[in-house]
Design a protein around this motif. Structure first.
Motif, PDB file in Angstrom:
ATOM      1  N   THR A 298      -1.446  30.064 -13.127  1.00 14.26           N
ATOM      2  CA  THR A 298      -2.718  29.484 -12.684  1.00 14.26           C
ATOM      3  C   THR A 298      -2.629  27.964 -12.678  1.00 14.26           C
ATOM      4  O   THR A 298      -3.076  27.310 -11.727  1.00 14.26           O
ATOM      5  CB  THR A 298      -3.863  29.942 -13.607  1.00 14.26           C
ATOM      6  OG1 THR A 298      -3.962  31.366 -13.567  1.00 14.26           O
ATOM      7  CG2 THR A 298      -5.183  29.326 -13.168  1.00 14.26           C
ATOM      8  N   ARG A 299      -2.036  27.395 -13.726  1.00 13.29           N
ATOM      9  CA  ARG A 299      -1.920  25.940 -13.791  1.00 13.29           C
ATOM     10  C   ARG A 299      -1.018  25.411 -12.685  1.00 13.29           C
ATOM     11  O   ARG A 299      -1.307  24.374 -12.087  1.00 13.29           O
ATOM     12  CB  ARG A 299      -1.382  25.515 -15.167  1.00 13.29           C
ATOM     13  CG  ARG A 299      -2.319  25.857 -16.321  1.00 13.29           C
ATOM     14  CD  ARG A 299      -2.034  25.015 -17.543  1.00 13.29           C
ATOM     15  NE  ARG A 299      -0.688  25.169 -18.053  1.00 13.29           N
ATOM     16  CZ  ARG A 299      -0.301  26.138 -18.889  1.00 13.29           C
ATOM     17  NH1 ARG A 299      -1.175  27.056 -19.279  1.00 13.29           N
ATOM     18  NH2 ARG A 299       0.938  26.196 -19.339  1.00 13.29           N
ATOM     19  N   VAL A 300       0.072  26.122 -12.417  1.00 11.60           N
ATOM     20  CA  VAL A 300       0.963  25.707 -11.327  1.00 11.60           C
ATOM     21  C   VAL A 300       0.220  25.784  -9.996  1.00 11.60           C
ATOM     22  O   VAL A 300       0.291  24.864  -9.164  1.00 11.60           O
ATOM     23  CB  VAL A 300       2.226  26.596 -11.294  1.00 11.60           C
ATOM     24  CG1 VAL A 300       3.032  26.331 -10.029  1.00 11.60           C
ATOM     25  CG2 VAL A 300       3.081  26.343 -12.526  1.00 11.60           C
ATOM     26  N   ALA A 301      -0.520  26.872  -9.779  1.00  5.87           N
ATOM     27  CA  ALA A 301      -1.268  27.035  -8.528  1.00  5.87           C
ATOM     28  C   ALA A 301      -2.324  25.939  -8.387  1.00  5.87           C
ATOM     29  O   ALA A 301      -2.537  25.409  -7.283  1.00  5.87           O
ATOM     30  CB  ALA A 301      -1.929  28.420  -8.496  1.00  5.87           C
ATOM     31  N   GLN A 302      -3.009  25.582  -9.487  1.00  7.85           N
ATOM     32  CA  GLN A 302      -4.017  24.530  -9.427  1.00  7.85           C
ATOM     33  C   GLN A 302      -3.403  23.200  -8.998  1.00  7.85           C
ATOM     34  O   GLN A 302      -3.984  22.469  -8.189  1.00  7.85           O
ATOM     35  CB  GLN A 302      -4.694  24.386 -10.787  1.00  7.85           C
ATOM     36  CG  GLN A 302      -5.649  25.524 -11.119  1.00  7.85           C
ATOM     37  CD  GLN A 302      -6.148  25.472 -12.555  1.00  7.85           C
ATOM     38  OE1 GLN A 302      -5.581  24.770 -13.382  1.00  7.85           O
ATOM     39  NE2 GLN A 302      -7.197  26.226 -12.845  1.00  7.85           N
ATOM     40  N   VAL A 303      -2.218  22.886  -9.521  1.00  9.80           N
ATOM     41  CA  VAL A 303      -1.550  21.636  -9.153  1.00  9.80           C
ATOM     42  C   VAL A 303      -1.198  21.638  -7.666  1.00  9.80           C
ATOM     43  O   VAL A 303      -1.441  20.651  -6.947  1.00  9.80           O
ATOM     44  CB  VAL A 303      -0.294  21.424 -10.010  1.00  9.80           C
ATOM     45  CG1 VAL A 303       0.539  20.256  -9.469  1.00  9.80           C
ATOM     46  CG2 VAL A 303      -0.666  21.166 -11.458  1.00  9.80           C
ATOM     47  N   LEU A 304      -0.636  22.741  -7.192  1.00  9.40           N
ATOM     48  CA  LEU A 304      -0.229  22.806  -5.790  1.00  9.40           C
ATOM     49  C   LEU A 304      -1.433  22.731  -4.857  1.00  9.40           C
ATOM     50  O   LEU A 304      -1.401  22.033  -3.825  1.00  9.40           O
ATOM     51  CB  LEU A 304       0.557  24.102  -5.536  1.00  9.40           C
ATOM     52  CG  LEU A 304       1.877  24.247  -6.304  1.00  9.40           C
ATOM     53  CD1 LEU A 304       2.534  25.591  -5.989  1.00  9.40           C
ATOM     54  CD2 LEU A 304       2.831  23.106  -5.973  1.00  9.40           C
ATOM     55  N   VAL A 305      -2.518  23.440  -5.207  1.00  8.22           N
ATOM     56  CA  VAL A 305      -3.720  23.425  -4.365  1.00  8.22           C
ATOM     57  C   VAL A 305      -4.358  22.040  -4.371  1.00  8.22           C
ATOM     58  O   VAL A 305      -4.736  21.499  -3.318  1.00  8.22           O
ATOM     59  CB  VAL A 305      -4.730  24.494  -4.847  1.00  8.22           C
ATOM     60  CG1 VAL A 305      -6.076  24.315  -4.144  1.00  8.22           C
ATOM     61  CG2 VAL A 305      -4.187  25.889  -4.572  1.00  8.22           C
ATOM     62  N   ALA A 306      -4.485  21.436  -5.561  1.00  9.74           N
ATOM     63  CA  ALA A 306      -5.101  20.110  -5.655  1.00  9.74           C
ATOM     64  C   ALA A 306      -4.280  19.062  -4.908  1.00  9.74           C
ATOM     65  O   ALA A 306      -4.836  18.184  -4.231  1.00  9.74           O
ATOM     66  CB  ALA A 306      -5.265  19.716  -7.123  1.00  9.74           C
ATOM     67  N   ALA A 307      -2.949  19.144  -5.036  1.00  6.45           N
ATOM     68  CA  ALA A 307      -2.082  18.198  -4.333  1.00  6.45           C
ATOM     69  C   ALA A 307      -2.206  18.365  -2.821  1.00  6.45           C
ATOM     70  O   ALA A 307      -2.209  17.384  -2.068  1.00  6.45           O
ATOM     71  CB  ALA A 307      -0.633  18.381  -4.778  1.00  6.45           C
ATOM     72  N   PHE A 308      -2.321  19.613  -2.366  1.00  3.58           N
ATOM     73  CA  PHE A 308      -2.462  19.866  -0.925  1.00  3.58           C
ATOM     74  C   PHE A 308      -3.806  19.338  -0.422  1.00  3.58           C
ATOM     75  O   PHE A 308      -3.889  18.760   0.659  1.00  3.58           O
ATOM     76  CB  PHE A 308      -2.347  21.366  -0.646  1.00  3.58           C
ATOM     77  CG  PHE A 308      -2.495  21.717   0.813  1.00  3.58           C
ATOM     78  CD1 PHE A 308      -1.433  21.523   1.685  1.00  3.58           C
ATOM     79  CD2 PHE A 308      -3.694  22.230   1.300  1.00  3.58           C
ATOM     80  CE1 PHE A 308      -1.566  21.835   3.033  1.00  3.58           C
ATOM     81  CE2 PHE A 308      -3.831  22.554   2.637  1.00  3.58           C
ATOM     82  CZ  PHE A 308      -2.763  22.359   3.502  1.00  3.58           C
ATOM     83  N   ARG A 309      -4.859  19.550  -1.199  1.00  4.67           N
ATOM     84  CA  ARG A 309      -6.187  19.095  -0.784  1.00  4.67           C
ATOM     85  C   ARG A 309      -6.244  17.577  -0.638  1.00  4.67           C
ATOM     86  O   ARG A 309      -6.958  17.047   0.218  1.00  4.67           O
ATOM     87  CB  ARG A 309      -7.240  19.561  -1.794  1.00  4.67           C
ATOM     88  CG  ARG A 309      -7.633  21.024  -1.652  1.00  4.67           C
ATOM     89  CD  ARG A 309      -8.689  21.385  -2.693  1.00  4.67           C
ATOM     90  NE  ARG A 309      -9.291  22.682  -2.401  1.00  4.67           N
ATOM     91  CZ  ARG A 309     -10.247  23.246  -3.133  1.00  4.67           C
ATOM     92  NH1 ARG A 309     -10.715  22.610  -4.205  1.00  4.67           N
ATOM     93  NH2 ARG A 309     -10.755  24.415  -2.787  1.00  4.67           N
TER      94      ARG A 309
END
Length: 628
Positions: A298-309
């Motif tokens: 979840t933490r990895v996914a949050q970083v990737l999503v936030a960076a993409f946004r």
């Protein structure tokens, strides 16, 4: 918003918000020294945060008196579990191919591939065990659940080998009938049962392998001045327990199988696992635990999503406030210290880029802490090192099958003692045992003079030594196999591939066995210690799972390579390099191919190790000074 600003002693000369320079190059240098810490953070999992990596008891409460828990006594209870797991792992790997061929009447090729797949699944699925341990269960409960599953699988295998109903009829099935494929084939439900209990065992290993080494290392106090020494010795003793399990599997279990049958052999593995489980649970009051840090995925996914946004947001924007981090000495991740910012993978820093539009209570899918971003960076940075050990695992997997086939054609007598062919893999274990016994008294003093490292060699240097020695091992294997094949043809054994050549001893195989044992000890022990120290605090099991995953991928890669080689080298008569008749095949060419691939892999490792940047860890003193 209550915020505290952390700056380096360097002054920010530009007047843009956040002290940002208009030069992106200059700003990238400033990123590592500029943070905004806010206490208005809504955590993804709704938890508070805990300080550092404080050990707790089984009930999750901090341990007030560390002297009564942990240490070497607790570690030895954990060693037993790993010894029994590896005893079962190697016992199945060396016996299951023969069991499927002689009892279940499966072709040797399909039996070998099935066992390779089992070995691969049992290691590759370790990522699942590491995830569950770091996210929800903790290492202790993950080991407890999966080691019980392992025991259930072993009991199922024992029943399958003991009860006649689970095997095809064995009457009128001699050696010639086996070779011609004329024996009664196993029924589909019998094979389904065997595969089911076999893969239950494989998945049981998924929760043991990534957690046992990390859980054992957790028993030592990282604030102790001797912590590094204890950790270094722990991983050597840990692998020594692995080796002892392998030696027992290749000797005692093989002997039991020959004298008492398949049921008793597999029953021995189940009994050993049952005893080790009892010892593991008996040591429960002594263990130190680490709180799970929430779902790492979840933490990895949050970083990737936030960076993409925020991919289009600029660090020089007037909206830029700073890189986000929670206040104080504690990170927002349970069981994890703060991780200092690094300049690698700068695009991921967008996930921690705090803008005015984020507001007072930003979503963790839009804004992540610097520590959370650095976790992802570390996981990415680690990948090339264990990936380079996949080749060593491939070679080890090939040795388990190819070297045994070679040994069937050679004289295995020592004076009047005949050594069973399936005992041959014990020699890498014996060489590992010898190397580990002499490691601190011989290797460390010599290499310390050369490298200046108090431990003799760094972790990456040990991995490199192991990979280099594996090249020598597989090259020797190619030389000897070329000699063995020509000898067989010249002396009339070309078509008698199950007949031993009395004048050619199997102990020439010991050279490649001992070399690969030395390679394994340096590479795997160094890799385990490297991954444990470099992995984020709340992802230690995931880090250890990298090594197991590399081992599993090596097993799968061996199956894929064998299939490619067979398809590419098959002639009009159906013969290939890997023909069932080893004397008409070209195992030597496969060994040369492995030598070439190992050399190329070693070059990639040297490049990756040279580029690798070790993880920086803030000391408590540094963090306190930063807040002043």
């Amino acid at each position: 918003m209550v915020a505290s600003e952390i700056k380096s002693p360097l002054s920010f000369e530009q007047g843009t918000p956040g002290g940002c320079s208009s030069s992106s190059v200059h700003h990238r240098k400033q990123l590592s020294v500029f943070f905004i810490e806010s206490d208005n953070r809504r955590l993804a999992l709704g938890r508070g945060y805990t300080g550092g990596t404080t050990p707790v008891n089984i009930h999750g409460k901090p341990i007030t008196n560390l002297s009564k828990t942990g240490g070497w006594i607790a570690a030895f209870f954990i060693f037993g579990n790993e010894m029994a797991e590896r005893m079962a792992y190697f016992g199945l790997s060396v016996n299951m191919v023969a069991f499927m061929f002689y009892v279940m009447h499966r072709p040797f090729e399909s039996s070998s591939n099935a066992v390779n797949n089992f070995l691969g699944i049992s290691q590759a699925s370790s990522v699942l065990g590491g995830f569950l341990a770091d996210a929800y269960l903790g290492r202790y409960w993950t080991i407890a659940i999966f080691t019980t599953m392992y025991l259930v699988g072993l009991v199922g295998i024992t029943l399958g080998a003991s009860l006649k109903m689970f095997a095809p009829d064995q009457s009128n099935c001699g050696q010639l009938s086996l070779l011609l494929g004329n024996c009664e084939a196993a029924k589909s439900w019998q094979m389904l049962y065997l595969y089911t209990v076999l893969y239950i065992t494989g998945f049981g290993a998924a929760g043991i392998r990534p957690c046992v080494s990390s859980f054992g290392a957790d028993q030592f106090d990282e604030k102790s001045k001797d912590y590094k020494t204890h950790l270094d010795r722990f991983f050597n003793f840990f692998y020594l327990s692995v080796t002892l399990g392998a030696i027992i599997a290749f000797t005692l279990v093989v002997y039991v199988q020959m004298e008492l049958g398949w049921g008793m052999a597999f029953g021995t593995l189940a009994t050993a696992m049952g005893i080790s489980n009892a010892l593991f649970f008996a040591g429960t009051p002594l263990y130190r635990h680490r709180l799970p840090g929430g779902s790492p995925l979840t933490r990895v996914a949050q970083v990737l999503v936030a960076a993409f946004r925020k991919r289009n947001a600029a660090f020089t924007s007037s909206e830029f406030i700073g890189l986000y981090e929670v206040p104080g000495l504690k990170s927002a991740i349970s069981g994890s210290r703060k991780i200092p910012h690094s300049d690698d993978f700068i695009w991921l820093d967008k996930a921690a880029l705090q803008l005015k539009e984020d507001g007072l209570e930003p979503s963790p899918w839009k804004l992540c802490t610097v520590t959370q971003v650095e976790e992802v960076k570390i996981l990415i940075r680690l990948i090339p090192i264990p990936a380079c050990t996949i080749m060593l695992s491939l070679v080890l997997t090939e040795y388990l099958t190819l070297s045994v086939q070679q040994a069937y054609t050679l004289n295995t007598h020592i004076q009047h003692l005949k050594l069973p062919v399936t005992c041959m893999p014990v020699f890498p274990g014996l060489s590992i045992f010898l190397i580990l016994s002499l490691y601190y008294s011989v290797f460390v003093p010599i290499t310390r003079r050369i490298t200046g490292n108090p431990h003799g060699a760094s972790q990456l240097q040990r991995v490199g030594i192991g990979l280099a020695v594996s090249i020598i091992s597989v090259a020797w294997a190619g030389l000897f196999e070329n000699y063995r094949r020509h000898y067989a043809i010249q002396h009339g054994f070309e078509f008698n591939f199950l007949t031993q050549m009395p004048e050619l001893t199997a102990y020439w195989l010991l050279i490649q066995y001992c070399l690969i044992g030395i390679a394994e000890v340096f590479c795997i022990v160094g890799l385990l210690e490297f991954l444990y120290e470099e992995a984020p605090d709340a992802m230690k099991s995931i880090g250890s799972a990298y090594a197991a995953l590399a081992g599993g991928l090596g097993c799968f890669a061996a199956t894929i390579l064998n299939n490619i080689v067979k398809a590419a080298t098959r002639d009009s008569d159906g013969k290939s390099w890997l023909s069932q008749n080893i004397n008409t095949g070209r195992f030597d060419c496969l060994y040369w191919l492995l030598t070439l691939l190992s050399f190329l892999n070693f070059c990639v490792f040297l490049w990756s190790a040279h580029r690798y940047k070790y993880r920086a860890v803030e000391s408590e003193e540094d963090k306190s000074r930063a807040l002043l």
